[in-house]
Structure formats: C-alpha cells, structure tokens
Design a protein around this motif. Structure first.
Motif, PDB file in Angstrom:
ATOM      1  N   GLY A  71      -4.421  -7.438 -10.689  1.00 30.44           N
ATOM      2  CA  GLY A  71      -3.996  -5.759 -10.747  1.00 30.44           C
ATOM      3  C   GLY A  71      -5.184  -5.035 -10.326  1.00 30.44           C
ATOM      4  N   ALA A  72      -6.309  -5.121 -10.978  1.00 33.78           N
ATOM      5  CA  ALA A  72      -7.564  -4.276 -10.850  1.00 33.78           C
ATOM      6  C   ALA A  72      -7.635  -4.328  -9.044  1.00 33.78           C
ATOM      7  CB  ALA A  72      -8.764  -4.932 -11.528  1.00 33.78           C
ATOM      8  N   VAL A  73      -7.521  -5.674  -8.455  1.00 36.10           N
ATOM      9  CA  VAL A  73      -7.666  -5.660  -6.943  1.00 36.10           C
ATOM     10  C   VAL A  73      -6.892  -4.545  -6.365  1.00 36.10           C
ATOM     11  CG1 VAL A  73      -7.635  -6.913  -4.876  1.00 36.10           C
ATOM     12  CG2 VAL A  73      -8.861  -7.780  -7.050  1.00 36.10           C
ATOM     13  N   LEU A  74      -5.499  -4.693  -6.789  1.00 37.91           N
ATOM     14  CA  LEU A  74      -4.485  -3.855  -6.077  1.00 37.91           C
ATOM     15  C   LEU A  74      -4.953  -2.404  -6.504  1.00 37.91           C
ATOM     16  CD1 LEU A  74      -1.498  -5.667  -6.139  1.00 37.91           C
ATOM     17  CD2 LEU A  74      -3.265  -5.822  -4.597  1.00 37.91           C
ATOM     18  N   VAL A  75      -5.002  -2.026  -7.735  1.00 35.09           N
ATOM     19  CA  VAL A  75      -5.471  -0.805  -8.124  1.00 35.09           C
ATOM     20  C   VAL A  75      -6.525   0.057  -7.178  1.00 35.09           C
ATOM     21  CG1 VAL A  75      -6.261   0.942 -10.018  1.00 35.09           C
ATOM     22  CG2 VAL A  75      -4.376  -0.978 -10.480  1.00 35.09           C
ATOM     23  N   LEU A  76      -7.646  -0.882  -7.309  1.00 32.81           N
ATOM     24  CA  LEU A  76      -8.856  -0.220  -6.647  1.00 32.81           C
ATOM     25  C   LEU A  76      -8.637  -0.004  -4.945  1.00 32.81           C
ATOM     26  CD1 LEU A  76     -11.750   0.704  -6.530  1.00 32.81           C
ATOM     27  CD2 LEU A  76     -12.414  -2.068  -6.140  1.00 32.81           C
ATOM     28  N   ALA A  77      -7.979  -1.175  -4.488  1.00 35.28           N
ATOM     29  CA  ALA A  77      -7.512  -0.706  -2.855  1.00 35.28           C
ATOM     30  C   ALA A  77      -6.594   0.514  -2.819  1.00 35.28           C
ATOM     31  CB  ALA A  77      -6.835  -2.134  -2.557  1.00 35.28           C
ATOM     32  N   GLY A  78      -5.692   0.503  -3.777  1.00 36.58           N
ATOM     33  CA  GLY A  78      -4.914   1.759  -3.544  1.00 36.58           C
ATOM     34  C   GLY A  78      -5.680   3.080  -3.894  1.00 36.58           C
ATOM     35  N   ARG A  79      -6.564   2.971  -4.754  1.00 33.94           N
ATOM     36  CA  ARG A  79      -7.164   4.376  -4.808  1.00 33.94           C
ATOM     37  C   ARG A  79      -8.048   4.560  -3.710  1.00 33.94           C
ATOM     38  NH1 ARG A  79     -11.355   3.316  -9.110  1.00 33.94           N
ATOM     39  NH2 ARG A  79      -9.543   2.402 -10.535  1.00 33.94           N
ATOM     40  N   GLN A  80      -8.858   3.531  -3.194  1.00 32.45           N
ATOM     41  CA  GLN A  80      -9.603   3.676  -1.933  1.00 32.45           C
ATOM     42  C   GLN A  80      -8.660   4.196  -0.876  1.00 32.45           C
ATOM     43  OE1 GLN A  80     -12.510   3.662  -2.345  1.00 32.45           O
ATOM     44  NE2 GLN A  80     -13.784   2.780  -0.564  1.00 32.45           N
ATOM     45  N   LEU A  81      -7.563   3.697  -0.713  1.00 28.97           N
ATOM     46  CA  LEU A  81      -6.642   4.352   0.486  1.00 28.97           C
ATOM     47  C   LEU A  81      -6.388   5.827   0.274  1.00 28.97           C
ATOM     48  CD1 LEU A  81      -4.156   1.464   1.131  1.00 28.97           C
ATOM     49  CD2 LEU A  81      -6.036   2.078   2.608  1.00 28.97           C
ATOM     50  N   ILE A  82      -6.078   6.120  -1.043  1.00 31.99           N
ATOM     51  CA  ILE A  82      -5.706   7.429  -1.276  1.00 31.99           C
ATOM     52  C   ILE A  82      -7.045   8.343  -1.027  1.00 31.99           C
ATOM     53  CG2 ILE A  82      -5.357   9.231  -2.945  1.00 31.99           C
ATOM     54  CD1 ILE A  82      -3.334   6.888  -4.468  1.00 31.99           C
ATOM     55  N   SER A  83      -8.218   7.796  -0.986  1.00 28.33           N
ATOM     56  CA  SER A  83      -9.272   8.727  -0.833  1.00 28.33           C
ATOM     57  C   SER A  83      -9.836   8.803   0.261  1.00 28.33           C
ATOM     58  CB  SER A  83     -10.455   8.362  -1.945  1.00 28.33           C
ATOM     59  OG  SER A  83     -10.877   7.277  -1.881  1.00 28.33           O
ATOM     60  N   THR A  84      -9.494   7.713   1.285  1.00 26.82           N
ATOM     61  CA  THR A  84      -9.844   7.937   2.548  1.00 26.82           C
ATOM     62  C   THR A  84      -9.080   8.032   3.635  1.00 26.82           C
ATOM     63  OG1 THR A  84      -9.878   5.297   2.552  1.00 26.82           O
ATOM     64  CG2 THR A  84     -11.822   6.105   1.848  1.00 26.82           C
ATOM     65  N   VAL A  85      -7.583   7.990   3.434  1.00 25.84           N
ATOM     66  CA  VAL A  85      -6.790   8.229   4.678  1.00 25.84           C
ATOM     67  C   VAL A  85      -6.165   9.536   4.323  1.00 25.84           C
ATOM     68  CG1 VAL A  85      -4.765   7.499   5.483  1.00 25.84           C
ATOM     69  CG2 VAL A  85      -6.084   5.585   4.726  1.00 25.84           C
ATOM     70  N   GLY A  86      -6.370  10.545   5.588  1.00 28.93           N
ATOM     71  CA  GLY A  86      -5.916  11.736   5.322  1.00 28.93           C
ATOM     72  C   GLY A  86      -4.408  12.013   5.680  1.00 28.93           C
ATOM     73  N   GLY A  87      -4.008  11.081   6.320  1.00 34.76           N
ATOM     74  CA  GLY A  87      -2.381  11.134   6.891  1.00 34.76           C
ATOM     75  C   GLY A  87      -1.624  10.781   5.685  1.00 34.76           C
ATOM     76  N   ALA A  88      -0.202  11.256   6.047  1.00 34.90           N
ATOM     77  CA  ALA A  88       0.810  10.839   4.873  1.00 34.90           C
ATOM     78  C   ALA A  88       0.748   9.322   4.334  1.00 34.90           C
ATOM     79  CB  ALA A  88       2.061  10.990   5.546  1.00 34.90           C
ATOM     80  N   SER A  89       0.411   8.479   5.328  1.00 34.35           N
ATOM     81  CA  SER A  89       0.461   6.990   4.874  1.00 34.35           C
ATOM     82  C   SER A  89      -0.585   6.594   3.979  1.00 34.35           C
ATOM     83  CB  SER A  89       0.215   6.442   6.107  1.00 34.35           C
ATOM     84  OG  SER A  89      -0.915   6.484   6.725  1.00 34.35           O
ATOM     85  N   GLY A  90      -1.665   7.444   3.511  1.00 33.27           N
ATOM     86  CA  GLY A  90      -2.581   6.954   2.747  1.00 33.27           C
ATOM     87  C   GLY A  90      -2.157   7.296   1.324  1.00 33.27           C
ATOM     88  N   PRO A  91      -1.834   8.219   0.877  1.00 32.32           N
ATOM     89  CA  PRO A  91      -1.175   8.543  -0.471  1.00 32.32           C
ATOM     90  C   PRO A  91       0.163   7.289  -0.629  1.00 32.32           C
ATOM     91  CG  PRO A  91      -1.441  10.703   0.453  1.00 32.32           C
ATOM     92  CD  PRO A  91      -1.887   9.728   1.570  1.00 32.32           C
ATOM     93  N   LEU A  92       0.793   7.190   0.350  1.00 34.60           N
ATOM     94  CA  LEU A  92       2.031   6.358   0.213  1.00 34.60           C
ATOM     95  C   LEU A  92       1.716   5.020  -0.007  1.00 34.60           C
ATOM     96  CD1 LEU A  92       4.103   8.010   3.026  1.00 34.60           C
ATOM     97  CD2 LEU A  92       4.608   8.116   0.705  1.00 34.60           C
ATOM     98  N   TYR A  93       0.811   4.450   0.895  1.00 34.87           N
ATOM     99  CA  TYR A  93       0.423   3.066   0.731  1.00 34.87           C
ATOM    100  C   TYR A  93      -0.587   2.956  -0.485  1.00 34.87           C
ATOM    101  CZ  TYR A  93       1.768   1.105   4.969  1.00 34.87           C
ATOM    102  OH  TYR A  93       2.611   0.324   6.265  1.00 34.87           O
ATOM    103  N   GLY A  94      -1.460   3.892  -0.876  1.00 33.33           N
ATOM    104  CA  GLY A  94      -2.175   4.084  -2.056  1.00 33.33           C
ATOM    105  C   GLY A  94      -1.273   3.964  -3.461  1.00 33.33           C
ATOM    106  N   THR A  95      -0.097   4.618  -3.286  1.00 30.87           N
ATOM    107  CA  THR A  95       0.659   4.413  -4.465  1.00 30.87           C
ATOM    108  C   THR A  95       1.194   2.850  -4.507  1.00 30.87           C
ATOM    109  OG1 THR A  95       1.197   6.934  -4.319  1.00 30.87           O
ATOM    110  CG2 THR A  95       2.994   5.436  -5.191  1.00 30.87           C
ATOM    111  N   LEU A  96       1.734   2.389  -3.166  1.00 31.08           N
ATOM    112  CA  LEU A  96       2.269   1.099  -3.517  1.00 31.08           C
ATOM    113  C   LEU A  96       1.501   0.188  -4.126  1.00 31.08           C
ATOM    114  CD1 LEU A  96       4.378  -1.055  -2.109  1.00 31.08           C
ATOM    115  CD2 LEU A  96       2.876  -1.211  -0.223  1.00 31.08           C
ATOM    116  N   LEU A  97       0.177   0.197  -3.626  1.00 31.97           N
ATOM    117  CA  LEU A  97      -0.811  -0.839  -4.043  1.00 31.97           C
ATOM    118  C   LEU A  97      -1.232  -0.441  -5.792  1.00 31.97           C
ATOM    119  CD1 LEU A  97      -3.024  -1.635  -0.972  1.00 31.97           C
ATOM    120  CD2 LEU A  97      -1.142  -2.766  -1.768  1.00 31.97           C
ATOM    121  N   ARG A  98      -1.551   0.580  -5.943  1.00 32.88           N
ATOM    122  CA  ARG A  98      -1.802   1.287  -7.340  1.00 32.88           C
ATOM    123  C   ARG A  98      -0.580   0.832  -8.335  1.00 32.88           C
ATOM    124  NH1 ARG A  98      -4.359   6.703  -8.723  1.00 32.88           N
ATOM    125  NH2 ARG A  98      -2.242   7.211  -8.858  1.00 32.88           N
TER     126      ARG A  98
END
Ligand code: ADP
Ligand code: MG
Length: 215
Positions: A71-98
């Motif tokens: 669980g912690a692997v996916l939460v950290l991965a999701g958080r990282q995507l949200i903070s590094t991807v500027g486009g719409a896909s960052g928050p969306l994939y980040g939300t998926l994994l988190r």
C-alpha cells in the motif's frame, strides 16, 4: 509437456509492487515517443514527456526510500506523480495509485483479489476526479475493462487477461469522439485517433505481468 503458464503467486509483497512501478517506468521510457505522437494528434504533444518525467521520479523515490508495504509503495508512487506531472494525467494517475494504495491498507502482503479490488476503487476515484465515464475516450476506456478482467479471470490468468482487456480498450478509443480533456476541444476531429492516456494505461497494466514474470 509441462504447463508453461506463469503461475500467479498466492500473495503479492512489497517487492512485487516495486517491480510493477519499475516495469511501468521502463515501458513509459520505451514508448514515450509513441505516447507523445498520439497526444500530438489530439492534444498538446506532451503525454510521453509528462509520464516519462513522472515515472522516472517514481522509480527514483522508490529506490531511495523503499516503503515497507504494498500500500505504501502505491501511495508514494501516486504522490510522486501528482507532484511531478504538470498535465491532466498526473493528478489522474496519482489518484489511481494513491487510492489503490490506501485501499490495500498496511498489509505486508496482499492477494491478487485484493489488488483487483483496490484498483477498482482507484479507477472509481479517477472517474470521480475527472468526471469522465466509459466511452468518453480517456484512460478510463482502458482501465475499467482491465480491472473488470483482473477481478473476473481465474487465478494464474488474471494479469494476462487484464493486459489484454486494457490493450483492447485502448484500441477501442480510436473510433470514439473525445468528451473529456484537451482532446474534447477537437470535437469530431478527435475521431480516428487512439487516446494517449488509454495507451499509457495499457502500458501500466501490462507492467503487472512483467512484475509477475520477474519473480
Ligand atoms: P494534458 O491533457 O493536460 O496535456 P496529458 O497529455 O499528460 O495531459 O494526458 C492526457 C490524457 O489524460 C488523455 O489522453 C486522457 O486519457 C486523460 N484525461 C484527460 N482528461 C481526463 C478526464 N477528465 N478524465 C479521465 N482522463 C482524462
Ligand atoms: Mg497532453
């Protein structure tokens, strides 16, 4: 002849999830140009670069500070995507994994069925965040059939079935007209092109098989 199918492990540990994210990062790196080409047809030509940057950051943080549980692997991965991807896909994939990571809780190992359930919750959160549904020509057109297949296929075939369903779902976006995201601005001109987010979702799901095969 022996049975050469990959046998799905009874449980998936933290290292399985680290391998999954590493395989996703490698696939995105490999396919970045294709993702950007798809996005240049119906978007702004940054999807490959967005995800390459995001998943490289995910791979790096998971190497540097490997979390203790799936669980912690996916939460950290999701958080990282949200903070590094500027486009719409960052928050969306980040939300998926988190969201999926939160659903897995703090168990040290999880079953494939629990992973299927968690990803289903993650996909529902993506739909809620983006306001999209199946048929809108988005990543959901690959993710929804993938999580359905993951939950429904017999053990030992679940990851292969999910990868197939995601790929078919991604190809199925070609004749659709986009109703969400940047591609929707094109109206009917979005028809005839594969959605870039659906294509990258197929890579993410296919990476599950690589994580399994690499055991
Ligand atoms: P941007 O559109 O900001 O440039 P990207 O190019 O990285 O971001 O990602 C585009 C992809 O994001 C689309 O191909 C689509 O799959 C997905 N997407 C965009 N908006 C939505 C939404 N509202 N719901 C679900 N997915 C979306
Ligand atoms: Mg884009």
């Amino acid at each position: 002849m022996g049975d050469v199918r990959t046998v799905t492990p009874v449980t998936l540990d933290r290292d399985f999830f680290r391998r999954w994210m590493a395989a996703a990062a490698a696939a995105v790196e490999r396919e970045a140009d294709r993702l950007t080409e798809l996005d240049s047809a119906i978007g702004d030509a940054d999807h490959g670069a967005n995800l390459r940057r995001g998943f490289a950051a995910v791979a790096e943080v998971l190497d540097k500070e490997p979390p203790a549980t799936p669980g912690a692997v996916l939460v950290l991965a999701g958080r990282q995507l949200i903070s590094t991807v500027g486009g719409a896909s960052g928050p969306l994939y980040g939300t998926l994994l988190r969201r999926a990571g939160k659903a897995l809780g703090d168990a040290a190992e999880v079953t494939p069925a629990a992973l299927a359930e968690a990803l289903r919750a993650g996909v529902a959160a993506v739909a809620q965040l983006g306001g999209a549904k199946a048929g809108d020509k988005t990543m959901l057109d690959a993710l929804e059939p993938a999580v359905e297949a993951l939950g429904a296929a017999p053990p030992g075939e679940a990851f292969a079935a999910a990868a197939r369903a995601a790929e078919e779902g991604a190809l199925g976006t070609v004749p659709m007209q986009a109703r969400k995201g940047r591609a929707s601005y094109l109206g009917e001109r979005s028809i005839g092109h594969q959605d870039p987010g659906a294509a990258s979702s197929a890579l993410l799901i296919a990476a599950l098989r690589e994580a399994e095969a690499a055991r």
